[in-house]
Design an enzyme around this catalytic site. Structure first.
Site, PDB file in Angstrom:
ATOM      1  N   CYS A  71       0.759  -1.690   0.048  1.00  0.00           N
ATOM      2  CA  CYS A  71       0.547  -0.047  -0.513  1.00  0.00           C
ATOM      3  C   CYS A  71       0.692   1.484  -0.028  1.00  0.00           C
ATOM      4  O   CYS A  71       2.071   1.150   0.642  1.00  0.00           O
ATOM      5  CB  CYS A  71      -1.076   0.029   0.909  1.00  0.00           C
ATOM      6  SG  CYS A  71      -2.291  -1.308   0.952  1.00  0.00           S
ATOM      7  N   GLU A  83       1.281  -3.829  -5.597  1.00  0.00           N
ATOM      8  CA  GLU A  83       0.665  -4.734  -5.939  1.00  0.00           C
ATOM      9  C   GLU A  83      -0.125  -3.998  -6.930  1.00  0.00           C
ATOM     10  O   GLU A  83      -0.395  -3.320  -6.814  1.00  0.00           O
ATOM     11  CB  GLU A  83      -0.400  -5.159  -4.547  1.00  0.00           C
ATOM     12  CG  GLU A  83       0.703  -6.067  -3.969  1.00  0.00           C
ATOM     13  CD  GLU A  83       0.206  -6.551  -2.349  1.00  0.00           C
ATOM     14  OE1 GLU A  83      -1.240  -6.423  -2.653  1.00  0.00           O
ATOM     15  OE2 GLU A  83       0.540  -7.089  -1.999  1.00  0.00           O
TER      16      GLU A  83
END
Length: 540
Positions: free
Chosen positions: A396, A430
């Site tokens: 994140c 990601e």
């Protein structure tokens, strides 16, 4: 619009146009869905989600902003007989039960009976939005595999003009291969035959300089498997990392913002999304956070009392970078669990694409701060897995709203790749990225790759040469991200069996202007970081 809500009862799920101001402060009536209704001081308020708009624009509105003439009531789903409480299943019969028991006993290689599937483990395939999209100016044939690799010949330099069209006119095609991964299908150009012999990723890219030094053409060999990194769907559900949120389990509570306002130091932040703070705090007009330990408190008096006891003036953990007023701290999610969990709760207010995990043990958190006389104030952060089997160097990433659009996002991204360089790895974030994260990564990849291509110098009077793998090794950007960025910039063209990169004057001028505005950069000399081999540790 008059408040006609009293004559017609508006329920959750209704859709109708709602008045809002756009970026030019003009009135517009986008279609919106009613998510919740409440009554405050004998006046009804409606929580609306604007269809095809980002959820962070959701808001409470009064009845006079609703266009009742175009009200659409929620459609009732057709009810079917249920089995075991699951709708959509046909009623069970003895014959089907016998057939089911026979199917369960069949070996995995046997074809299943009609309308049944074998209870063998399946790969879970999720539809992941593409992180980059090929610019459609020139169709590019699908890139051959490395088995077809051979030395590519150099053709006379050809100046090509890029023509940009709307992305909607050319949707990128994708399909699922048998191993559960997504692969791009790019239509080949009609009337052209692709040569079987094209170079692999280790072949040198020859750079031809024009009379105008601001333009260049690069001969690009096809990669071994040209697959956008964002297309890579794991062959099985990942059991680690911050997985993509499963939208099928969204309920009306998590679709609505639950925190009205957050006070963090000298800033007041309006959250964009739901965050699972304790229920009793969601009714407060302001949620107070200690800007150093990120503990949440219900009142200003509680915060003042906490600050007399809190000794922290910087994030817990090791300071691994400092230049000027900018510092980075490395925080172990196991050693500093409370801080990591508080950081995740704060970040969830502004991130909608990742699932929040209270198990922070497998993660490292890198917090960027700005220093002044009062201490180190959090600007943003990114997290990464201690062990990533898929070369993820970011799980994140977030820049807090008061610090956005000031270059801190690219600084966080650049720092994540500097860590990858020290580790001797290539990395990728990601997927899926949020809309703002996608913009930042596209911009960073573009500037980094163009910087390398434009800095190539002739060697002994010959044209400079470079490979895709060398670009990846220099930048630590994954090879698939390099290729997808070149395609997104519309630099790749197909000419006489060769993949050619054309750097037009517009591209070069735009890059130079962007680099002049980019004042914040990471200085590798100021980084004091020793990577750990987490695989050799029984426990983190």
């Amino acid at each position: 619009m008059a408040d006609n809500s009293s004559s017609v009862e508006i329920v959750e799920g209704c859709r109708l146009p709602v008045l809002r101001k756009n970026q030019e402060h003009e009135d517009e009536w986008p279609l919106a869905e009613i998510l919740s209704v409440k009554e405050v001081s004998a006046r009804k308020l409606y929580y609306v989600h604007y269809i095809d708009f980002n959820k962070r624009l959701d808001e409470w509105v009064t009845g006079d902003r609703l266009d009742m003439k175009k009200l659409q009531f929620p459609k009732k789903e057709a009810k079917t007989p249920t089995k075991n409480g699951l709708s959509g299943s046909r009623p069970s019969s003895p014959e089907r039960e016998v057939r089911k028991s026979l199917d369960l006993n069949l070996p995995a290689a046997t074809a299943p009976s009609r309308g049944k599937t074998l209870p063998t483990p399946k790969r879970k395939v999720e539809t992941v939005p593409l992180a980059t999209q090929v610019s459609p100016a020139t169709p590019v044939p699908s890139l051959p595999s490395s088995a077809e690799a051979s030395q590519a010949s150099v053709f006379p330099a050809v100046r090509e003009t890029n023509t940009f069209k709307s992305r909607e006119d050319h949707e990128q095609l994708s399909t699922l291969t048998t191993n559960g991964t997504a692969r791009r299908l790019i239509p080949a150009q009609p009337g052209r035959k692709r040569k079987a012999n094209c170079g692999g990723t280790d072949e040198m890219i020859k750079v031809l300089q024009y009379n105008n030094p601001q333009s260049a053409s690069v001969f690009l060999p096809p990669p071994e498997d040209s697959q956008d990194s964002s297309d890579g769907i794991p062959s099985a559900p990942r059991m680690t990392g911050s997985l993509v949120s499963d939208r099928s389990h969204d309920d009306i509570v998590t679709r609505m913002k639950n925190i009205e306002c957050i006070e963090l130091g000298r800033h007041r932040l309006k959250p964009w999304y739901f965050s699972p703070y304790p229920q009793e705090l969601t009714t407060l007009p302001i949620l107070y956070l200690c800007e150093f330990c990120l503990k949440y408190l219900k009142s200003l008096k509680c915060l003042q009392r906490h600050l007399t006891k809190c000794n922290l003036r910087h994030p817990p953990g090791n300071e691994i970078y400092r230049k000027g007023t900018i510092s980075f701290f490395e925080i172990d999610g196991r050693k500093n669990k409370m801080y990591s969990q508080n950081l995740c709760l704060l970040a969830k207010c502004f991130l909608d694409h990742k699932t929040l995990y209270y198990d922070t043990d497998p993660f490292l958190f890198y917090v960027m701060t700005e220093y002044d006389s009062k201490g180190f104030h959090i600007v943003g952060y990114f997290s990464k897995e201690k062990e990533s089997t898929e070369d993820y160097n970011v799980a994140c990433i977030l820049t807090l709203p008061p610090y956005q659009r000031r270059g801190y996002g690219k600084l966080l991204i650049e720092f994540s790749y500097e860590l990858s360089k020290v580790e001797g790895k290539t990395g990728t974030p990601e997927k899926p990225l949020s809309d703002l994260g996608l913009l930042s990564y596209r911009s960073y990849w573009s500037q980094t790759i163009l910087e390398i291509l434009m800095d190539l110098k002739p060697d002994n009077g010959e044209r400079p040469q470079i490979t895709i793998n060398e670009i990846s090794e220099i930048t630590s950007v994954k090879k698939e991200d390099v290729i997808s960025t070149l395609q997104y910039l519309n630099l790749i063209n197909y000419y006489k069996g060769q993949y050619i990169l054309t750097l037009s004057e517009d591209i070069v001028d735009g890059h130079e202007r962007a680099m002049q505005k980019r004042h914040l950069r990471i200085d590798p000399k100021c980084l004091h970081f020793t990577p750990k081999d987490w695989s050799k540790r029984g426990k983190w």
